[in-house]
Design a protein around this motif. Structure first.
Motif, mmCIF file in Angstrom:
data_model
loop_
_atom_site.group_PDB
_atom_site.id
_atom_site.type_symbol
_atom_site.label_atom_id
_atom_site.label_comp_id
_atom_site.label_asym_id
_atom_site.label_seq_id
_atom_site.Cartn_x
_atom_site.Cartn_y
_atom_site.Cartn_z
ATOM 1 N N LEU A 300 0.310 5.537 6.993
ATOM 2 C CA LEU A 300 0.361 4.132 6.578
ATOM 3 C C LEU A 300 -0.470 3.316 7.555
ATOM 4 O O LEU A 300 -0.120 3.226 8.739
ATOM 5 C CB LEU A 300 1.810 3.630 6.561
ATOM 6 N N GLN A 303 0.270 -2.605 8.868
ATOM 7 C CA GLN A 303 0.768 -3.534 7.866
ATOM 8 C C GLN A 303 1.471 -4.692 8.552
ATOM 9 O O GLN A 303 2.181 -4.507 9.537
ATOM 10 C CB GLN A 303 1.752 -2.840 6.914
ATOM 11 N N PHE A 313 6.167 -0.139 0.775
ATOM 12 C CA PHE A 313 4.762 0.248 0.661
ATOM 13 C C PHE A 313 4.649 1.528 -0.176
ATOM 14 O O PHE A 313 5.396 2.477 0.038
ATOM 15 C CB PHE A 313 4.156 0.506 2.041
ATOM 16 N N GLU A 316 -0.376 1.747 -0.440
ATOM 17 C CA GLU A 316 -1.049 1.805 0.853
ATOM 18 C C GLU A 316 -0.949 3.174 1.533
ATOM 19 O O GLU A 316 -1.625 3.451 2.531
ATOM 20 C CB GLU A 316 -0.460 0.752 1.801
#
Length: 350
Positions: A300, A303, A313, A316
């Motif tokens: 990930l 963010q 999420f 993403e």
């Protein structure tokens, strides 16, 4: 590993746990569903206190109708033959690696010895458990006053219930049962979406650089949302370059499809951003895994986070395939209540 915020739920084992305990979870944690079912005698202190995840406390001058209030399980002085014992349901079925039999604050009233038996039962009925077939997994072991007794267990079977025997009477402040959950993922076909990181599914904290406030990192994997600001992972205010991080092991290899980062109750102290790295690790020690985690692939990307909110999420997330470990990075510091990695268990040969 962590300091205690008074009044907050914590998950704080002794800082000097042996490797077998560090690589395990407390199967007797009530947050996982563990319960004290019965005690032959708990005249001075009810048996349920023995499983409290908070460290045992001593309150000078506190008395109840039966005498001095003690934070743990304490039976009366036995004046007949025999010994006292209690029945405990584990939060999840698991293979037990060892115990912490904690007699903190019990000085002249601790049991001289303890033994522990185990069984597998689908029922929590006390009468049924009394008549069950029990296997001794910890032979009678001497205890001392006001101490953590970290005792390894040689059993390789999985158990659901324990019978804790104290000889002949006395008090135990806390009982921790270190092990690994089993069976929760074994029946999955590989099509079900589950939280791969959940403690009840076998997830555990491997390492972290800081946990100055509230709980240890293991709180990230507890069931439900955080109960207050003390029920999560919170680092100190960073006064130097860099960021804080923790390394976590999934309960089983799996592919992540959705990630939830929950900052419940963290308002003026939530991280500004977060990211997650991941890898499939097939060997090594916790130390070597931690060292390698700096170079893992990005699961990930960074963010932005908000206060007191659940961040979800999916688009993403990088499709890395099956992974076993993640490195959760927060920038630059702060507190997170829960981390969920929703996905599917990887079945060998599939």
């Amino acid at each position: 590993m962590a300091s205690h915020t008074p009044g907050a739920p914590v998950f704080a084992p002794p800082a000097d746990l042996p490797e077998w305990a560090l690589r395990a979870v407390d199967l007797a944690n009530p947050r996982l569903g563990a319960r004290a079912l019965y005690a032959s005698d708990d005249f001075f202190a009810e048996v349920a206190r023995m499983l409290n995840p908070e460290p045992a406390q001593f309150v000078p001058g506190k008395f109840d109708t039966n005498g001095k209030w003690m934070d743990g399980w304490e039976s009366r002085r036995k004046r007949v033959a025999g010994h006292d014992w209690a029945l405990v349901k584990l939060g999840v079925k698991g293979i037990i690696r060892g115990f912490d039999v904690d007699t903190s604050h019990f000085t002249g009233n601790y049991p001289p010895a303890v033994s522990i038996e185990a069984t597998v039962s689908a029922s929590d009925d006390v009468d049924s458990l009394k008549g069950a077939s029990w296997t001794e997994i910890l032979p009678a072991t001497p205890l001392g006053p006001n101490s953590h007794h970290l005792i390894e267990c040689a059993s390789t079977a999985a158990w659901t219930h324990l019978r804790v025997n104290i000889y002949p009477d006395g008090g135990i402040a806390r009982l921790r049962v270190y092990g690994r959950p089993v069976g929760t993922l074994e029946t999955l076909t590989g099509d079900e979406t589950i939280d791969l990181l959940a403690m009840e599914n076998g997830g555990r904290a491997v390492s972290w650089n800081d946990a100055s406030f509230g709980s240890t990192v293991a709180a990230l994997m507890l069931p439900g949302r955080g109960q207050n600001m003390g029920d999560g992972w919170e680092t100190r205010r960073r006064r130097e370059p860099g960021n804080d991080w923790c390394v976590l092991e999934l309960g089983a290899p799996g592919s992540v499809e959705r990630i939830e980062v929950d900052t419940a109750f963290f308002k003026g102290n939530y991280p500004d951003r977060c990211s997650i790295q991941a890898a499939y690790v097939s060997g090594g020690t916790d130390r070597s895994i931690t060292t390698q985690s700096m170079f893992w692939q990005t699961l990930l990307p960074e963010q932005k986070l908000q206060m007191d909110a659940v961040h979800s999420f999916s688009d993403e997330i990088a499709r890395l395939g099956p992974i076993t470990h993640v490195r959760f990075n927060i920038f630059p510091d702060g507190g997170v209540s829960r981390l969920r990695l929703w996905g599917k268990v990887h079945k060998k040969g599939v």
